[in-house]
Scaffold this active site. Structure first.
Site, PDB file in Angstrom:
ATOM      1  N   ARG A  99      -2.259   5.528 -19.145  1.00 26.80           N
ATOM      2  CA  ARG A  99      -1.763   6.249 -17.980  1.00 26.80           C
ATOM      3  C   ARG A  99      -2.281   7.675 -17.874  1.00 26.80           C
ATOM      4  NH1 ARG A  99       2.955   5.465 -14.926  1.00 26.80           N
ATOM      5  NH2 ARG A  99       3.639   3.315 -15.005  1.00 26.80           N
ATOM      6  N   CYS A 137       0.834  -1.210   0.000  1.00 23.64           N
ATOM      7  CA  CYS A 137       0.000   0.000   0.000  1.00 23.64           C
ATOM      8  C   CYS A 137       0.858   1.245   0.000  1.00 23.64           C
ATOM      9  CB  CYS A 137      -0.844   0.081   1.278  1.00 23.64           C
ATOM     10  SG  CYS A 137      -1.921  -1.306   1.503  1.00 23.64           S
TER      11      CYS A 137
HETATM   12  P1  XMP Z   1      -0.596  -7.398   3.436  1.00 28.49           P
HETATM   13  O1  XMP Z   1       0.250  -6.545   4.324  1.00 28.49           O
HETATM   14  O2  XMP Z   1      -1.092  -8.637   4.110  1.00 28.49           O
HETATM   15  O3  XMP Z   1      -1.897  -6.490   3.120  1.00 28.49           O
HETATM   16  O4  XMP Z   1       0.063  -7.698   2.126  1.00 28.49           O
HETATM   17  C1  XMP Z   1      -2.930  -6.960   2.297  1.00 28.49           C
HETATM   18  C2  XMP Z   1      -4.013  -5.901   2.220  1.00 28.49           C
HETATM   19  O5  XMP Z   1      -3.538  -4.706   1.593  1.00 28.49           O
HETATM   20  C3  XMP Z   1      -4.673  -3.992   1.071  1.00 28.49           C
HETATM   21  N1  XMP Z   1      -4.360  -3.564  -0.292  1.00 28.49           N
HETATM   22  C4  XMP Z   1      -4.066  -2.301  -0.648  1.00 28.49           C
HETATM   23  N2  XMP Z   1      -4.022  -1.162   0.069  1.00 28.49           N
HETATM   24  N3  XMP Z   1      -3.334   0.027  -1.877  1.00 28.49           N
HETATM   25  C5  XMP Z   1      -3.668   0.010  -0.555  1.00 28.49           C
HETATM   26  O6  XMP Z   1      -3.610   1.067   0.086  1.00 28.49           O
HETATM   27  C6  XMP Z   1      -3.375  -1.073  -2.667  1.00 28.49           C
HETATM   28  O7  XMP Z   1      -3.054  -1.029  -3.851  1.00 28.49           O
HETATM   29  C7  XMP Z   1      -3.746  -2.309  -2.013  1.00 28.49           C
HETATM   30  N4  XMP Z   1      -3.907  -3.583  -2.472  1.00 28.49           N
HETATM   31  C8  XMP Z   1      -4.258  -4.327  -1.390  1.00 28.49           C
HETATM   32  C9  XMP Z   1      -5.863  -4.932   1.118  1.00 28.49           C
HETATM   33  O8  XMP Z   1      -6.698  -4.555   2.196  1.00 28.49           O
HETATM   34  C10 XMP Z   1      -5.201  -6.278   1.352  1.00 28.49           C
HETATM   35  O9  XMP Z   1      -6.048  -7.230   1.941  1.00 28.49           O
END
Ligand code: XMP
Length: 342
Positions: free
Chosen positions: A272, A175
């Site tokens: 983009r 994120c």
């Molecule tokens: P971990 O730390 O387990 O987190 O890899 C997984 C969670 O990250 C969220 N997620 C995102 N959050 N931008 C964000 O701000 C993104 O592009 C993104 N993609 C996933 C999501 O809640 C996931 O379960």
């Protein structure tokens, strides 16, 4: 100003234990109507949970959440594949015009466990989708809604019809929401506050984002969460749908945020120039073994954590645990640091 802490800022204090063998401690729980052996959900991301991963997660004792970045027909086929393999899973929908159509098609195929998933879940669009789904399906379905990060959001989503809330904004490994928008809440305090609100509202909590180890899972449960969701813990495992890359003799799999520029380009077929700024990153991780090995180690770590605090069941964890806040050197002391190692 209140201080907010994340997992590595806090530590759990060991207690006198009556446990004879940690392997006897049960980590079993229930989400909706589904009994699972560990409170672990693989993230609904397109490089983490596809149909094979959902089957493998269920067979390993956890549960997978199929991502929502597929057509309605593909989603129905994926769900049917999971069911025909003798497994259960969550299915995901968004909050756009197609979401109710998608939910109806999936319910018709037999799905009863849904996740309404958007980046900022405390929103009017979430309210609309939750209320329409509740009015359409009544109590036939179990609905997780998220993501959110405040007690006010927990109370609202519960009032709008959620059975369970997914908590965590900007803490995920891929994120960049906090960098791009300045918003998000460090996970540990966020969970403590949201879980108190969830208790009052009678809904369950999934801690989502930033979990790096079984120790973080135990801390999330100690904060009051009922389940955890993870992406990067599973990225690169054999069953994930991530694209494979071969580089310098090593096999990698792609792992990317669902709000990353790369994911938006693939998903929306946009160029983009007219895309919003990405709030996630794309990377690749070395290929790991099977998800069953990862779950086995996580389960063993949770059981060991339970034995340190004398918890007899998962629901005991938040009742018996006590924690403290540590310094950076306390955190460094708690990670391997062998002197003289090259
Ligand atoms: P971990 O730390 O387990 O987190 O890899 C997984 C969670 O990250 C969220 N997620 C995102 N959050 N931008 C964000 O701000 C993104 O592009 C993104 N993609 C996933 C999501 O809640 C996931 O379960």
């Amino acid at each position: 100003m209140k201080k907010y802490y994340t997992f590595s800022d806090v530590f759990l204090i060991p207690k006198m234990s009556e446990c004879r063998s940690r392997s006897e401690l049960s980590t079993e729980t229930k989400i909706g109507n589904i009994t699972i052996d560990v409170p672990i959900i693989s993230a609904n991301m397109d490089t983490v949970t596809g149909k094979e991963m959902a089957v493998a997660m269920y067979k390993a004792g956890g549960i997978g959440a199929l991502h929502r970045f597929s057509t309605i027909d593909e989603a129905v086929r994926d769900y049917e594949f999971v069911k025909q393999s003798g497994a259960e899973c969550f299915v995901s929908v968004g909050v756009n015009d197609d979401s109710i159509k998608r939910a109806i098609a999936l319910k018709r195929a037999g799905a009863r466990h849904f996740i309404i998933d958007i980046a900022h879940g405390h929103s009017a669009m979430m309210r609309h989708t939750l209320e329409v789904m509740r009015n359409t399906f009544g109590t036939d379905v179990y609905i997780v809604a998220g993501n959110i990060a405040t007690p006010e959001a927990v109370a609202d989503l519960a009032a709008w019809g959620a059975d369970c809330v997914k908590v965590g904004i900007g803490g995920g490994s891929c994120c960049s929401t906090r960098v791009i928008t300045g918003h998000g809440v460090p996970m540990f305090t966020c969970l403590v506050d949201c879980c108190e609100a969830a208790d009052r509202a009678g809904v369950k909590v999934i801690a989502d984002g930033g979990i790096k180890s079984s120790g973080d899972i135990v801390k999330a449960l100690a904060a009051g969460s009922d389940f955890i969701m993870a992406g990067s813990l599973f990225a690169g495992s054999k069953e994930t749908p991530g694209e494979e890359i071969f580089r310098d003799g090593v096999r990698y799999k792609v792992f990317r945020g669902m709000a990353s520029t790369a994911a938006m380009i693939d998903r929306d077929n946009r160029n983009r120039a007219d895309m919003p700024v990405g709030e996630g990153v794309k990377t690749s991780v070395p290929l790991k073994g099977s998800v069953s090995e990862i779950i086995k180690d996580l389960k063993s770590g949770i059981q060991s954590g339970m034995s340190y605090m004398n918890a007899k069941s998962l629901s005991d964890i938040s009742i018996v645990s006590t924690w403290g806040v540590q310094t950076n050197s306390g955190h460094a002391e708690g990670t391997p640091h062998i002197l003289g190692e090259k």
